[in-house]
Every structure is written in C-alpha cells, then in structure tokens.
Design a protein around this motif. Structure first.
Motif, PDB file in Angstrom:
ATOM      1  N   PRO A  67      -0.539   4.580 -22.676  1.00 22.06           N
ATOM      2  CA  PRO A  67      -0.207   4.545 -21.239  1.00 22.06           C
ATOM      3  C   PRO A  67       0.892   5.531 -20.844  1.00 22.06           C
ATOM      4  O   PRO A  67       0.868   6.066 -19.735  1.00 22.06           O
ATOM      5  N   PHE A 116       0.256   8.828 -18.111  1.00 22.52           N
ATOM      6  CA  PHE A 116       1.021   8.991 -16.871  1.00 22.52           C
ATOM      7  C   PHE A 116       1.831  10.282 -16.916  1.00 22.52           C
ATOM      8  O   PHE A 116       1.686  11.144 -16.058  1.00 22.52           O
ATOM      9  N   LEU A 129      -4.433   3.915  -0.734  1.00 19.53           N
ATOM     10  CA  LEU A 129      -3.129   3.328  -1.070  1.00 19.53           C
ATOM     11  C   LEU A 129      -3.077   1.817  -0.898  1.00 19.53           C
ATOM     12  O   LEU A 129      -2.016   1.212  -0.967  1.00 19.53           O
ATOM     13  N   GLU A 130      -4.226   1.191  -0.713  1.00 21.14           N
ATOM     14  CA  GLU A 130      -4.223  -0.237  -0.359  1.00 21.14           C
ATOM     15  C   GLU A 130      -3.990  -1.211  -1.503  1.00 21.14           C
ATOM     16  O   GLU A 130      -3.938  -2.419  -1.277  1.00 21.14           O
ATOM     17  N   GLY A 131      -3.888  -0.746  -2.699  1.00 21.33           N
ATOM     18  CA  GLY A 131      -3.619  -1.658  -3.806  1.00 21.33           C
ATOM     19  C   GLY A 131      -3.609  -0.898  -5.114  1.00 21.33           C
ATOM     20  O   GLY A 131      -3.835   0.321  -5.133  1.00 21.33           O
ATOM     21  N   ALA A 132      -3.359  -1.608  -6.191  1.00 25.02           N
ATOM     22  CA  ALA A 132      -3.236  -0.965  -7.505  1.00 25.02           C
ATOM     23  C   ALA A 132      -4.606  -0.648  -8.084  1.00 25.02           C
ATOM     24  O   ALA A 132      -5.563  -1.404  -7.895  1.00 25.02           O
ATOM     25  N   GLU A 163      -6.741  -2.003 -14.163  1.00 26.85           N
ATOM     26  CA  GLU A 163      -5.778  -1.913 -15.271  1.00 26.85           C
ATOM     27  C   GLU A 163      -6.231  -1.034 -16.441  1.00 26.85           C
ATOM     28  O   GLU A 163      -5.412  -0.473 -17.158  1.00 26.85           O
ATOM     29  N   PHE A 193      -5.075   2.473 -15.770  1.00 27.12           N
ATOM     30  CA  PHE A 193      -4.002   2.396 -14.791  1.00 27.12           C
ATOM     31  C   PHE A 193      -3.093   3.627 -14.753  1.00 27.12           C
ATOM     32  O   PHE A 193      -2.852   4.214 -13.701  1.00 27.12           O
ATOM     33  N   SER A 194      -2.585   4.037 -15.915  1.00 24.19           N
ATOM     34  CA  SER A 194      -1.627   5.153 -15.949  1.00 24.19           C
ATOM     35  C   SER A 194      -2.271   6.448 -15.464  1.00 24.19           C
ATOM     36  O   SER A 194      -1.701   7.169 -14.646  1.00 24.19           O
ATOM     37  N   TYR A 223      -2.924   6.223 -11.695  1.00 24.14           N
ATOM     38  CA  TYR A 223      -1.746   6.307 -10.825  1.00 24.14           C
ATOM     39  C   TYR A 223      -1.211   7.738 -10.771  1.00 24.14           C
ATOM     40  O   TYR A 223      -0.808   8.218  -9.719  1.00 24.14           O
ATOM     41  N   ARG A 271      -3.529   9.636  -8.586  1.00 26.04           N
ATOM     42  CA  ARG A 271      -3.315   9.259  -7.191  1.00 26.04           C
ATOM     43  C   ARG A 271      -2.086   9.989  -6.648  1.00 26.04           C
ATOM     44  O   ARG A 271      -2.059  10.414  -5.490  1.00 26.04           O
ATOM     45  N   CYS A 272      -1.083  10.134  -7.488  1.00 22.93           N
ATOM     46  CA  CYS A 272       0.119  10.855  -7.064  1.00 22.93           C
ATOM     47  C   CYS A 272      -0.204  12.296  -6.694  1.00 22.93           C
ATOM     48  O   CYS A 272       0.423  12.857  -5.794  1.00 22.93           O
ATOM     49  N   ILE A 281      -1.149  12.367  -3.186  1.00 23.54           N
ATOM     50  CA  ILE A 281       0.052  12.231  -2.354  1.00 23.54           C
ATOM     51  C   ILE A 281       0.816  13.548  -2.294  1.00 23.54           C
ATOM     52  O   ILE A 281       1.249  13.999  -1.229  1.00 23.54           O
ATOM     53  N   GLN A 282       0.953  14.194  -3.459  1.00 22.29           N
ATOM     54  CA  GLN A 282       1.695  15.454  -3.511  1.00 22.29           C
ATOM     55  C   GLN A 282       1.010  16.521  -2.657  1.00 22.29           C
ATOM     56  O   GLN A 282       1.666  17.268  -1.923  1.00 22.29           O
ATOM     57  N   LEU A 299       2.762  -3.369  -6.100  1.00 21.93           N
ATOM     58  CA  LEU A 299       1.660  -2.399  -6.006  1.00 21.93           C
ATOM     59  C   LEU A 299       0.628  -2.759  -4.944  1.00 21.93           C
ATOM     60  O   LEU A 299      -0.438  -2.148  -4.877  1.00 21.93           O
ATOM     61  N   GLU A 300       0.945  -3.723  -4.091  1.00 21.04           N
ATOM     62  CA  GLU A 300      -0.077  -4.242  -3.164  1.00 21.04           C
ATOM     63  C   GLU A 300      -0.370  -3.371  -1.947  1.00 21.04           C
ATOM     64  O   GLU A 300      -1.225  -3.727  -1.134  1.00 21.04           O
ATOM     65  N   GLY A 301       0.330  -2.305  -1.761  1.00 18.57           N
ATOM     66  CA  GLY A 301       0.039  -1.453  -0.612  1.00 18.57           C
ATOM     67  C   GLY A 301       1.027  -0.310  -0.559  1.00 18.57           C
ATOM     68  O   GLY A 301       1.929  -0.216  -1.390  1.00 18.57           O
ATOM     69  N   MET A 336       5.288   1.133 -18.625  1.00 26.48           N
ATOM     70  CA  MET A 336       4.425   1.756 -19.634  1.00 26.48           C
ATOM     71  C   MET A 336       5.164   1.931 -20.968  1.00 26.48           C
ATOM     72  O   MET A 336       4.585   1.723 -22.023  1.00 26.48           O
TER      73      MET A 336
END
Lengths: 303, 303
Positions: free
Chosen positions: A70, A74, A120-123, A126, A129-130, A133, A136-137, A140-141, B120-122, B144
């Motif tokens: 993990p 990330f 962005l509505e939730g995680a 699993e 996950f790493s 995320y 996903r960043c 955002i960037q 992490l919910e939103g 992690m």
C-alpha cells in the motif's frame, strides 16, 4: 502533425498499442528515465521538449500486489504524477493528459452507471485503495492547474482494460487475461473446466486497450481534451463474460466452477459514457467477443 | 526523556508554544531545511537522527490565499509530507505524528459533531480544497505505513486554532486573531463597532494552539499515539464568539455589524472528541474567553 508528443509508460498495456497508432510520438519507459526522481524528470523534459504529454506511467498491479504494497502504490504514483505534471507546466507543455482508471470512483454510489461528477463522493474500494487514491489525486491536481493557470490539461477515466500486452498470469493477471490463460491451460491439460473466483454475479465492463490508444490519438488530432469516462456499453456479469470467452475460444462445452470462498469484489462499477459519445460520436469500440477471440488466437499461435 | 524529538514547522502557531513546553526537542523551520527538496530532507534526518518526529510543517494560509494558489497548496503539502514521512521510516523513526486539521473532513456529513471515521465520506469544503485534500492524503499515507510496516505512526486532527503567534491581520488572518485585531483597531479609532463577514449564525469551534502543544507533549510522555480529533467542547456561533470577545476585551457596548454580502462559509464543522477524553481524561483546555482575554492583553501591551 507538427506537435511533439511525449508518452510516459510507453511500454505498458496502452502505450504498446499507441506506438503503432502514433509512431511519431516519443515513448519513454522506466528504462529511459526514473520518474520518481525530480532531477530525471527535469532532464527528460529538457531533452525531449514536448508540446503534448500523455502520462500513462504508473505503478500498476493486481489486487494481491496492491494489498501487499500500500505504501508504494500511493507514494510512487503520487510522486511520479506530481513531478511529471509540474515539469509539464514548467516546460510550457500545451496539453497534458492523465490516464486514470474507474477504480478511482467511490466504492459505491447512489446511481449507476457512474458519472464523472461522482469522483469525490466517497472512498474507493479497499482492494486498490492506495493506487486509486493517488490516481484520484492526479485528477484533482489537473483540475487545480486548469483553475489556476487556465491550462487545457485533462484526464480520461477508462473502465477495466484488457489486451495482448496484459499480464497473462492465471493468478496475478487482470480478469480477461487470466480468463484466456485459464482456458488455454485447461485445453493443454485436457481438462474440460475452468475455475473462477466468487459466484459469477458481479458486473464488469471491459475495454480493449487498443481502443484507449485510438481515443488518445483522436483526442490529439481533434484537440478535444476533456475529462471523460471511456468505456464500452458491454457491462456484463462475470459469468456472461466467461461464457463469451469459452464460446469464442472453441470451448463452449467447458464447465465453469465458482470458488465461492473467494470474494466477488464490487458487485458493479460500470461508468457512464454519454460524454464520450457526445465528443467522439463516430468511435466504435472493439466488441468484447472479438477482442477476446483475437487475443486467444495470438496467444495460441505464440505458444 | 531520552528520545530525540524533531519538530518540523517549528516557528509556526503550534511550534512556538511547543518550544516552551518541550525545550529539549529540535525545532526546524524552512530557514534550516527546504522540505520540498528530497536531498534536504535526507540531510535533515542524517544530521538530526530523531527517534520521534512531530510534523507540523505545512503551507498554511487564509481562505483568500488558498483560493489564489490551489496548485501550490496541494503540491507543496503533498511533496513535503511524502518526503518527511518516507525519510522518517527510512531512518527508523519510532513515532511519527502528523498534525492535520478538521478542514480535511467532508464538507457535510450526516451526523455532527464529526467523528474520526467520517474522513473519506466526501469532498472537503471548496475554500481550502487543495490544502485539505493534501492533508487528508497524509492521514492515508500514515494509515498505509501502519498497515504495511506495523509502525506506530499517527495523526491528530485539531479544530480551528488561535493563539498569540497567529497572523493578526484583520483581512487575511484567521477568525479569532482577526476579531481581536478588529476590536483593537476600533478602540484606537474611537469607533464603537466592528464588522464581521456573513450573518453570525455559523458555528465555530476554536482551540488555543498552546493546548495542541500540551497534547503533543502528553502524547509523547505517555506514548499514546492515536489518530484522534482534538478540540474543546465550546462550539459557538460566530455571534456568540464575537460577544465573548467584546466582553473580555472591555468593549461590551460595541455594536456588531454583519456584512451579509460576504459568505457564511460552512454552517457547522464541529468535531467529536470522545476519543480525546478517553485517552487524555485529565486534559483541561483553555476556555475561549480566557484565551481571547490573554491574547488581547498581550497585543495591547505590545503596541
């Protein structure tokens, strides 16, 4: 085309197809530059001086390896993405495209298929996950660069992929590649059955990696750099995909055993593609059965 | 204590109090090492060889600057956090603590006050989005490391802070500092009113930065490295906080004007502190009125 295109991750699943479709682009892999080192990323941009960057490079792997590592999934992805995006901007790159993955979406959303605005509505789930995320960043960037500097940077979010250059490992590989490999193994061993994880009911949406390469090429040629989901409309249960594969691999009579002690994973994660259809109305994806058949034939011929 | 403690961001709001409480720790600021450069981070660890790292360093600023610089708030924080955490692990640091902020929580959750498991919910509120997302990533990165390496790294998530070493700017400062400054300005100008943004109805929860420093010290002394919210139980409306400030600053008769053309921001964002009370039952935070009064008196005496 007079623009210089740099493709990172050039030897990966999508990059290998892209080489055929866009031979004039410059393809780099980890053998050429270590994108985890800022000085090497700077050197890459200084040497190549691209106008367009297609950022395919990532630490990618199956569920098992993701759960094992993990921290690496990330850190390596976030560092690589940050350096490549930052140096793209510093070197006046006009178009930057990040290739993400539908696993970056929340593990569960209220309505399916998943639209781009649900990011962005939730995680994320699993299992990855790493990786998810960090990827996903990158979305955002990219959004932040566009907001701050009015750049035209974008990202494509593909569904699960398959292709000739996938990892064909019956355990570690992605589903379609592993499925084809299991059929080939069974045939070799004169065994009339294959075993799949879970109970076959989850839905999966697969796209041929060559189609992603084609869309990247179209995007560049038409200068349509949008943030969109890319997928086919074939969202099928695991059982249906397995039956399609058995049929096109001349193994229609094989039995499918389900190892119900193994998890199903997410029950569905299909993504919505109305934007893809709007911006690229003439795009015709490879049908799943045709893609599987073609890969099966090539694998059989090569062994 | 025989452990060597390294505190990054040593000259900030919390770091300055921590110097008084833990004088034996080593405090570094951007003047000593540029944490955006991997080589300097490596050098810092080689020179200092800490057993414990309290990572306070961050690019921090008011809403205005956050909206102006979304790329910097994301990139600088994510790079700094990744390098410092990675080198902490590589240098066998036994305890690492990241100091986050309640702004990393989703903009809205279903039940208040916000519990630790809602992280992490939103998406975080848009005003500090980049900063918040990068800080949220530090929580993920710490999780992690613990998962992969069984480290005992942790993070504290404080509510809004105030203190003597805050930015006392009536426009750019944080709310409590700016409020005190407005009262001082009004007094100087023989003006019997102050003007606040919004309508005064949103709830805010403020903690004295000295209390964060005290908790960090307690955490180290008792080896209680947990991931917890830290805040007081004083969750008051902006109007009530303003009235408290006017009373303790001998300005009870001042009028509060609300500039309703300015946004209220989030209506509430208070965090739940049952874990804090469980692990540190004897912790007594400074009351908001006492904290404001003390800072007001020091500011008055210094000008």
């Amino acid at each position: 085309m007079d623009k210089k295109v740099l493709v990172t991750g050039g030897s990966g699943l999508v990059g290998t197809y892209l080489k055929d479709i866009m031979p004039s682009a410059i393809y780099v892999s980890s053998k050429d530059f270590n994108l985890l080192r800022e000085d090497e990323v700077k050197k890459m941009f200084k040497e190549i001086q691209p106008n367009i960057v297609i950022h395919l490079a990532a630490l990618v792997g199956g569920v098992h390896h993701n759960i094992e590592e993990p921290v690496r999934y990330f850190e390596e992805n976030i560092i690589m993405n940050t350096f490549v995006l930052k140096e793209s901007f510093n070197n006046k790159v006009e178009r930057f495209t990040g290739i993400l993955s539908s696993c970056i979406y929340p593990d569960s959303v209220t309505t399916y298929p998943i639209k781009e605005d649900k990011l962005l509505e939730g995680a994320p789930h699993e299992n990855l996950f790493s990786y998810s995320y960090a990827k996903r960043c990158l979305a955002i960037q990219i959004d932040m660069y566009n907001k701050k500097y009015n750049t035209k940077y974008n990202y494509l979010i593909p569904c699960n992929l398959y292709g000739e250059f996938d990892k064909f490992d019956p355990i570690k590989g992605h589903f379609v590649g592993a499925l084809i490999e299991k059929i080939i193994h069974a045939k070799k061993n004169k065994n009339n059955s294959i075993t799949l994880f879970g109970d076959g009911t989850p839905y999966r949406q697969f796209m041929h990696a060559k189609d992603v390469a084609k869309l990247i090429n179209k995007m560049i040629l038409t200068d349509k750099f949008y943030n969109i989901n890319i997928a086919t409309e074939e969202n099928y249960t695991v059982d249906r995909i397995a039956k399609i594969a058995l049929r096109v691999c001349d193994a229609e009579n094989f039995q499918i055993n389900y190892d119900k002690n193994k998890p199903n994973g997410q029950m569905r994660k299909d993504i919505e593609i109305s934007k893809l259809k709007k911006y690229f109305p003439d795009f015709q994806p490879i049908k799943l059965e045709d893609g599987i058949k073609q890969i099966f034939n090539k694998r059989i011929a090569s062994i």
